[in-house]
Design a protein around this motif. Structure first.
Motif, PDB file in Angstrom:
ATOM      1  N   THR A  46     -14.663 -17.684 -82.518  1.00  0.00           N
ATOM      2  CA  THR A  46     -13.235 -17.608 -82.691  1.00  0.00           C
ATOM      3  C   THR A  46     -12.944 -17.908 -84.150  1.00  0.00           C
ATOM      4  O   THR A  46     -13.646 -18.516 -84.962  1.00  0.00           O
TER       5      THR A  46
ATOM      6  N   LEU B  48     -16.461 -18.933 -77.365  1.00  0.00           N
ATOM      7  CA  LEU B  48     -16.397 -18.595 -76.058  1.00  0.00           C
ATOM      8  C   LEU B  48     -17.539 -18.137 -75.761  1.00  0.00           C
ATOM      9  O   LEU B  48     -18.126 -17.074 -76.278  1.00  0.00           O
TER      10      LEU B  48
ATOM     11  N   PRO C 224     -13.398 -27.726 -77.336  1.00  0.00           N
ATOM     12  CA  PRO C 224     -13.138 -26.251 -77.249  1.00  0.00           C
ATOM     13  C   PRO C 224     -12.427 -25.234 -78.182  1.00  0.00           C
ATOM     14  O   PRO C 224     -11.700 -25.843 -78.859  1.00  0.00           O
TER      15      PRO C 224
ATOM     16  N   SER D 207     -17.909 -28.686 -73.578  1.00  0.00           N
ATOM     17  CA  SER D 207     -17.114 -27.558 -73.029  1.00  0.00           C
ATOM     18  C   SER D 207     -16.108 -27.540 -71.984  1.00  0.00           C
ATOM     19  O   SER D 207     -16.487 -28.570 -71.074  1.00  0.00           O
TER      20      SER D 207
ATOM     21  N   SER E 291     -15.338 -22.582 -73.018  1.00  0.00           N
ATOM     22  CA  SER E 291     -15.104 -22.560 -74.333  1.00  0.00           C
ATOM     23  C   SER E 291     -15.932 -24.149 -74.981  1.00  0.00           C
ATOM     24  O   SER E 291     -15.710 -25.088 -74.576  1.00  0.00           O
TER      25      SER E 291
END
Length: 155
Positions: A111, A90, A86, A69, A83
């Motif tokens: 996401t 999130l 990443p 992360s 993130s």
């Protein structure tokens, strides 16, 4: 899957926002409150600043894995977030002074990029895997917030 999957919940903590921030931004303490993440460690020389990297070790009854992360927000007394991947998930803690303490909000954002990764990784099983992660966030966030509250308020 083209939209983020999100979830957020809040809790009141009897401490000022700076104290709450100092606690949640110390990722080495994550194992004290997370139902899945057992421990985190910063890359050598890093700490709670935008751009910093850390590794997390997660455990469920079915498996154990590590994640990488990167810190994406670090505003003392206001917000700390990272993130995973990443770009895949999130996680953010938001702090707001309220009622002589702090309203602490934890947010989860899976996401579109993360969902696309799951489609590539899991194929036809991707919807079930995504649903499992969403259920874990929905049950884990209130559990995590309650544990953070206990940790901070007991001193």
């Amino acid at each position: 899957m083209t939209e983020s999957l999100t979830h957020a919940e809040s809790i009141h903590v009897a401490a000022d926002p700076e104290t709450v921030y100092a606690t949640v931004s110390d990722v080495t303490r994550t194992g004290e409150w997370s139902p899945i993440c057992r421990e985190c460690w910063w890359d050598a020389g890093d700490g709670p600043r935008v751009g910093a990297w850390f590794t997390g070790r997660n455990v469920t009854p079915d498996r154990e894995w590590q994640t990488r992360s990167q810190v994406v927000v670090a505003e003392p007394g206001r917000a700390f977030g990272w993130s995973v991947g990443p770009g895949r998930v999130l996680w953010t803690y938001l702090m707001e002074a309220s009622d002589g303490g702090t309203t602490l909000t934890e947010t989860w954002d899976f996401t579109p990029e993360g969902q696309a990764f799951f489609i590539e990784k899991y194929g036809d099983d991707a919807p079930a895997q995504v649903a499992e992660r969403e259920a874990a966030a929905r049950s884990g966030i209130p559990e995590t917030l309650a544990a953070i509250k206990r940790v901070i308020e007991r001193g």
